[in-house]
Scaffold this motif. Structure first.
Motif, PDB file in Angstrom:
ATOM      1  N   UNK A   1       0.726  -1.297   0.098  1.00 49.63           N
ATOM      2  CA  UNK A   1       0.110   0.034  -0.093  1.00 49.63           C
ATOM      3  C   UNK A   1       0.893   1.459  -0.082  1.00 49.63           C
ATOM      4  N   UNK A   2       1.860   1.213   0.648  1.00 49.45           N
ATOM      5  CA  UNK A   2       2.924   2.460   0.835  1.00 49.45           C
ATOM      6  C   UNK A   2       3.369   2.733  -0.585  1.00 49.45           C
ATOM      7  N   UNK A   3       4.068   1.655  -1.090  1.00 47.92           N
ATOM      8  CA  UNK A   3       4.618   1.673  -2.515  1.00 47.92           C
ATOM      9  C   UNK A   3       3.759   2.365  -3.450  1.00 47.92           C
ATOM     10  N   UNK A   4       2.503   1.657  -3.600  1.00 50.10           N
ATOM     11  CA  UNK A   4       1.295   2.198  -4.527  1.00 50.10           C
ATOM     12  C   UNK A   4       1.306   3.709  -4.104  1.00 50.10           C
ATOM     13  N   UNK A   5       1.004   3.934  -2.854  1.00 51.86           N
ATOM     14  CA  UNK A   5       0.638   5.439  -2.534  1.00 51.86           C
ATOM     15  C   UNK A   5       1.931   6.258  -3.238  1.00 51.86           C
ATOM     16  N   UNK A   6       3.060   5.955  -2.973  1.00 49.61           N
ATOM     17  CA  UNK A   6       4.332   6.805  -3.384  1.00 49.61           C
ATOM     18  C   UNK A   6       4.481   6.865  -5.006  1.00 49.61           C
ATOM     19  N   UNK A   7       3.796   5.777  -5.668  1.00 42.34           N
ATOM     20  CA  UNK A   7       3.839   5.836  -7.148  1.00 42.34           C
ATOM     21  C   UNK A   7       2.664   6.069  -7.625  1.00 42.34           C
ATOM     22  N   UNK A   8       1.641   6.588  -6.737  1.00 41.43           N
ATOM     23  CA  UNK A   8       0.237   7.262  -7.278  1.00 41.43           C
ATOM     24  C   UNK A   8      -0.605   6.272  -8.226  1.00 41.43           C
ATOM     25  N   UNK A   9      -0.410   5.139  -7.636  1.00 44.90           N
ATOM     26  CA  UNK A   9      -1.006   3.995  -8.189  1.00 44.90           C
ATOM     27  C   UNK A   9      -2.416   3.259  -7.233  1.00 44.90           C
ATOM     28  N   UNK A  10      -3.032   2.508  -7.765  1.00 41.29           N
ATOM     29  CA  UNK A  10      -3.959   1.544  -7.032  1.00 41.29           C
ATOM     30  C   UNK A  10      -3.814   0.058  -7.394  1.00 41.29           C
ATOM     31  N   UNK A  11      -4.273  -0.876  -6.573  1.00 42.16           N
ATOM     32  CA  UNK A  11      -4.452  -2.195  -6.823  1.00 42.16           C
ATOM     33  C   UNK A  11      -4.830  -2.342  -8.284  1.00 42.16           C
ATOM     34  N   UNK A  12      -5.772  -1.467  -8.670  1.00 43.53           N
ATOM     35  CA  UNK A  12      -6.397  -1.681 -10.038  1.00 43.53           C
ATOM     36  C   UNK A  12      -5.327  -1.600 -11.244  1.00 43.53           C
ATOM     37  N   UNK A  13      -4.288  -0.772 -10.919  1.00 42.75           N
ATOM     38  CA  UNK A  13      -3.261  -0.429 -12.023  1.00 42.75           C
ATOM     39  C   UNK A  13      -2.401  -1.619 -12.131  1.00 42.75           C
ATOM     40  N   UNK A  14      -2.441  -2.629 -11.279  1.00 36.98           N
ATOM     41  CA  UNK A  14      -1.155  -3.676 -11.430  1.00 36.98           C
ATOM     42  C   UNK A  14      -1.759  -4.579 -12.605  1.00 36.98           C
ATOM     43  N   UNK A  15      -0.661  -5.124 -13.455  1.00 34.59           N
ATOM     44  CA  UNK A  15      -0.829  -6.059 -14.448  1.00 34.59           C
ATOM     45  C   UNK A  15      -1.085  -7.491 -13.838  1.00 34.59           C
ATOM     46  N   UNK A  16      -1.932  -8.051 -14.547  1.00 37.48           N
ATOM     47  CA  UNK A  16      -2.086  -9.375 -14.140  1.00 37.48           C
ATOM     48  C   UNK A  16      -0.987 -10.325 -14.850  1.00 37.48           C
ATOM     49  N   UNK A  17      -0.636 -11.244 -13.940  1.00 47.53           N
ATOM     50  CA  UNK A  17       0.590 -12.073 -14.637  1.00 47.53           C
ATOM     51  C   UNK A  17       0.046 -13.448 -15.101  1.00 47.53           C
ATOM     52  N   UNK A  18       0.479 -13.928 -16.009  1.00 43.73           N
ATOM     53  CA  UNK A  18      -0.015 -15.181 -16.507  1.00 43.73           C
ATOM     54  C   UNK A  18       0.562 -16.216 -16.263  1.00 43.73           C
TER      55      UNK A  18
END
Length: 124
Positions: free
Chosen positions: A107-124
Protein backbone atom coordinates in the motif's frame (compact mmCIF):
# COMPACT_ATOMS: atom_id res chain seq x y z
CA UNK A 1 21.86 10.56 -17.19
CA UNK A 2 22.56 9.06 -13.78
CA UNK A 3 26.11 7.66 -13.66
CA UNK A 4 27.02 4.17 -12.58
CA UNK A 5 30.21 2.42 -11.59
CA UNK A 6 31.15 -0.26 -14.15
CA UNK A 7 33.18 -2.04 -11.47
CA UNK A 8 29.93 -2.88 -9.63
CA UNK A 9 28.17 -4.58 -12.57
CA UNK A 10 29.30 -8.13 -11.77
CA UNK A 11 28.44 -7.66 -8.07
CA UNK A 12 24.96 -6.42 -9.06
CA UNK A 13 24.49 -9.46 -11.30
CA UNK A 14 25.48 -11.74 -8.44
CA UNK A 15 23.06 -10.00 -6.07
CA UNK A 16 20.24 -10.44 -8.64
CA UNK A 17 20.94 -14.17 -8.74
CA UNK A 18 21.01 -14.40 -4.93
CA UNK A 19 18.15 -12.20 -3.72
CA UNK A 20 17.10 -12.49 -0.09
CA UNK A 21 13.77 -14.23 0.65
CA UNK A 22 12.21 -10.83 1.38
CA UNK A 23 13.47 -9.34 -1.90
CA UNK A 24 12.11 -12.36 -3.77
CA UNK A 25 8.73 -12.02 -2.04
CA UNK A 26 8.43 -8.33 -2.93
CA UNK A 27 9.65 -8.92 -6.48
CA UNK A 28 7.61 -11.98 -7.44
CA UNK A 29 4.47 -11.16 -5.48
CA UNK A 30 4.22 -7.45 -6.25
CA UNK A 31 6.88 -5.46 -8.11
CA UNK A 32 6.68 -7.57 -11.29
CA UNK A 33 3.05 -6.51 -11.59
CA UNK A 34 3.74 -2.78 -11.63
CA UNK A 35 3.06 -0.95 -14.90
CA UNK A 36 6.64 0.39 -14.83
CA UNK A 37 10.00 -1.17 -15.57
CA UNK A 38 11.49 -2.17 -12.21
CA UNK A 39 15.23 -2.85 -12.19
CA UNK A 40 16.58 -5.29 -9.62
CA UNK A 41 19.95 -4.71 -7.96
CA UNK A 42 20.54 -1.63 -10.09
CA UNK A 43 23.80 0.30 -10.10
CA UNK A 44 23.51 4.06 -9.40
CA UNK A 45 26.73 6.01 -8.91
CA UNK A 46 28.76 3.88 -6.49
CA UNK A 47 25.73 2.11 -5.01
CA UNK A 48 23.72 -0.98 -5.84
CA UNK A 49 20.08 -0.41 -4.94
CA UNK A 50 17.65 -3.26 -4.37
CA UNK A 51 14.98 -2.00 -6.80
CA UNK A 52 14.82 1.08 -9.03
CA UNK A 53 11.88 2.53 -10.93
CA UNK A 54 13.52 5.02 -13.28
CA UNK A 55 10.27 6.43 -14.64
CA UNK A 56 9.32 7.56 -11.13
CA UNK A 57 12.89 8.05 -9.80
CA UNK A 58 12.11 5.81 -6.84
CA UNK A 59 14.46 3.36 -5.15
CA UNK A 60 13.07 0.62 -2.91
CA UNK A 61 15.46 -0.74 -0.30
CA UNK A 62 14.84 -3.83 1.82
CA UNK A 63 16.85 -3.58 5.03
CA UNK A 64 17.99 -6.43 7.25
CA UNK A 65 18.63 -6.05 10.96
CA UNK A 66 22.21 -4.90 10.35
CA UNK A 67 20.77 -1.58 9.12
CA UNK A 68 19.67 -0.74 12.67
CA UNK A 69 23.27 -0.29 13.87
CA UNK A 70 24.57 3.29 14.16
CA UNK A 71 27.21 2.64 11.47
CA UNK A 72 24.66 1.35 8.96
CA UNK A 73 22.20 4.12 9.80
CA UNK A 74 24.85 6.72 8.97
CA UNK A 75 25.89 4.87 5.82
CA UNK A 76 22.22 4.66 4.73
CA UNK A 77 21.77 8.38 5.45
CA UNK A 78 24.76 9.24 3.25
CA UNK A 79 23.56 6.91 0.51
CA UNK A 80 20.04 8.37 0.62
CA UNK A 81 21.51 11.88 0.47
CA UNK A 82 23.62 10.99 -2.57
CA UNK A 83 20.59 9.49 -4.32
CA UNK A 84 18.50 12.51 -3.35
CA UNK A 85 21.00 14.73 -5.19
CA UNK A 86 19.69 13.00 -8.35
CA UNK A 87 16.08 13.70 -7.23
CA UNK A 88 15.64 10.02 -6.39
CA UNK A 89 13.28 9.14 -3.56
CA UNK A 90 14.33 6.21 -1.38
CA UNK A 91 11.66 4.03 0.20
CA UNK A 92 13.02 1.78 2.94
CA UNK A 93 11.32 -1.28 4.40
CA UNK A 94 12.64 -3.78 6.89
CA UNK A 95 12.74 -7.51 6.29
CA UNK A 96 10.31 -7.81 9.20
CA UNK A 97 7.85 -5.45 7.45
CA UNK A 98 8.01 -7.54 4.27
CA UNK A 99 7.42 -10.73 6.25
CA UNK A 100 4.80 -9.48 8.70
CA UNK A 101 3.12 -6.45 7.08
CA UNK A 102 3.39 -7.16 3.37
CA UNK A 103 0.04 -5.55 2.50
CA UNK A 104 1.04 -2.33 4.30
CA UNK A 105 4.34 -2.24 2.38
CA UNK A 106 2.48 -2.75 -0.91
CA UNK A 107 0.00 0.00 0.00
CA UNK A 108 2.82 2.42 0.83
CA UNK A 109 4.67 1.72 -2.42
CA UNK A 110 1.45 2.14 -4.41
CA UNK A 111 0.78 5.46 -2.64
CA UNK A 112 4.29 6.71 -3.48
CA UNK A 113 3.85 5.63 -7.11
CA UNK A 114 0.39 7.23 -7.22
CA UNK A 115 -1.18 3.90 -8.21
CA UNK A 116 -3.96 1.63 -6.96
CA UNK A 117 -4.27 -2.15 -6.94
CA UNK A 118 -6.37 -1.80 -10.11
CA UNK A 119 -3.29 -0.47 -11.94
CA UNK A 120 -1.34 -3.72 -11.44
CA UNK A 121 -0.75 -6.05 -14.37
CA UNK A 122 -2.16 -9.56 -14.29
CA UNK A 123 0.57 -12.18 -14.43
CA UNK A 124 0.01 -15.15 -16.69
Amino acid sequence: MIPYNKKLVSNAQNLRKNMTPEEKHLWYDFLKRLPFNVRRQHNIENYIVDFYIAEKKIVIEIDGRQHSTPEHKESDRQRDSALSSWNITVLRYSNDSIRNNFNAVVADILKNLELTLDDLKTLR
